[in-house]
Write a protein that holds these residues in place. Structure first.
Motif, short mmCIF file in Angstrom:
data_model
loop_
_atom_site.label_atom_id
_atom_site.label_comp_id
_atom_site.label_asym_id
_atom_site.label_seq_id
_atom_site.Cartn_x
_atom_site.Cartn_y
_atom_site.Cartn_z
N VAL A 174 -52.81 -33.51 -9.46
CA VAL A 174 -52.52 -32.68 -8.40
C VAL A 174 -53.77 -31.77 -8.12
CG1 VAL A 174 -51.16 -30.57 -7.55
CG2 VAL A 174 -50.12 -32.54 -8.99
N LEU A 219 -48.51 -26.23 -10.67
CA LEU A 219 -48.32 -27.55 -9.97
C LEU A 219 -47.50 -27.07 -8.46
CD1 LEU A 219 -46.58 -30.13 -12.48
CD2 LEU A 219 -48.72 -30.06 -11.43
N GLY A 233 -49.60 -28.06 -5.44
CA GLY A 233 -49.01 -29.04 -4.56
C GLY A 233 -48.71 -28.49 -3.08
N ALA A 292 -52.17 -29.18 -1.59
CA ALA A 292 -52.14 -30.59 -1.43
C ALA A 292 -51.48 -30.88 -0.28
CB ALA A 292 -51.59 -31.36 -2.64
N TRP A 293 -50.27 -30.49 0.01
CA TRP A 293 -49.30 -30.69 1.32
C TRP A 293 -50.32 -30.38 2.65
CZ3 TRP A 293 -44.87 -32.97 2.49
CH2 TRP A 293 -44.19 -32.58 3.58
N SER A 306 -50.53 -36.57 -4.23
CA SER A 306 -50.70 -35.32 -4.92
C SER A 306 -49.39 -34.34 -5.09
CB SER A 306 -52.01 -34.43 -4.89
OG SER A 306 -52.99 -35.10 -5.15
N VAL A 307 -48.78 -34.47 -3.91
CA VAL A 307 -47.46 -33.76 -3.83
C VAL A 307 -46.40 -34.27 -4.65
CG1 VAL A 307 -45.79 -32.92 -2.19
CG2 VAL A 307 -48.18 -32.70 -1.44
N ALA A 332 -46.89 -36.35 -7.22
CA ALA A 332 -47.15 -35.87 -8.41
C ALA A 332 -46.78 -34.50 -8.90
CB ALA A 332 -48.61 -36.13 -8.87
N GLY A 333 -46.91 -33.69 -8.15
CA GLY A 333 -46.65 -32.22 -8.26
C GLY A 333 -45.02 -32.07 -8.64
#
Length: 261
Positions: free
Chosen positions: A158, A220, A224, A227-228, A235-236, A238-239
């Protein structure tokens, strides 16, 4: 230390998710890593070391000494910085990359705050992986090191793409996971696990364990969302997985500890 971290976290999250951190406040990015590290260490300081006893109820009730924790923190800072210096100048073991000055002044091409990032991430992994071992042995530390490495990889899946997209550092290629080479994640798993050996096996009371999970989930959650914003859907995901796993691990460990009493 907790309230300082969460206030800094809240202000930083609002700025990052809206107007961005003003140039004049760039120093706050590096300080976030310092506060993150100090908060994680303070949670470890409030824990109790495990001894070679089979029953949790008879474990000696002592906290980890300040000098012992300080020595471990220094080793993590030096170890992390040494690997970063090697990585920046040789491309090994993480891959080809270079830092900007957003995270603080550069020392031989590496922000001085990166050592605190290593302390923070490794300490967070240790806190999450400290719910099951009941004795302090090398075997227990090695098993915990593997768990720490896994928690670190989830976090890095992330953090690293977001940091690259935000210009904290820049990777030399476009392969791997959103431009982050797979060798980076392998290196974090191995190095993070090795550095975790500097801390003895610890046990956490329910309050510290809960705060430790919130800390990991909070990082996270914020990254996250970033990342969004950047369109880094992997990555979102994964978060979200990391947040759920941390919560599930906490609840499982609490049930196991209650059953031992």
């Amino acid at each position: 230390m907790g309230w300082i971290f969460w206030i800094w976290y809240g202000i930083g999250a609002v700025l990052l998710l809206t107007i961005g951190v003003p140039k004049m406040l760039d120093f706050s990015n590096g300080l976030f890593l310092v506060f993150y590290a100090l908060y994680a260490l303070s949670l470890i300081r409030r824990s109790q070391p495990q001894y070679n006893m089979s029953d949790w109820s008879v474990s000696k009730r002592e906290s980890i000494t300040f000098s012992r924790l300080l020595m471990a923190a220094v080793l993590m800072w030096l170890g992390g910085m040494a690997l970063e210096w090697m990585g920046v100048h040789t491309g090994w073991p993480f891959g080809e990359y270079e830092y900007s000055s957003i995270l603080g002044g550069l020392v031989l091409g590496v922000p001085w705050t990166l050592g605190f990032a290593w302390i923070a991430v490794v300490s967070s992994g240790i806190l999450l992986a400290s719910g099951r071992a009941v004795t302090d042995s090398m075997r227990a530390r090695l098993l915990r090191a593997v768990q720490v490495g896994v928690w670190i990889i989830i976090l890095d899946l992330v953090l690293d793409p977001v940091a690259d997209a935000r210009g904290f550092w820049t990777w030399g290629g476009d392969s791997g996971f959103y431009g982050v080479p797979w060798s980076n994640f392998i290196a974090w798993f191995i190095v993070g696990g090795v550095l975790s050996l500097t801390i003895p096996i610890i046990r956490l009371d329910p309050s510290v364990a809960r705060q430790s999970v919130f800390l990991y989930q909070g990082i996270l959650f914020m990254f996250g969302l970033l990342a969004w914003q950047q369109g880094l859907i992997g990555s979102v995901i994964a978060g979200v997985i990391g947040i759920a796993l941390a919560e599930g691990s906490y609840r499982y460990d609490r049930r196991q500890q209650v059953s031992r009493i």
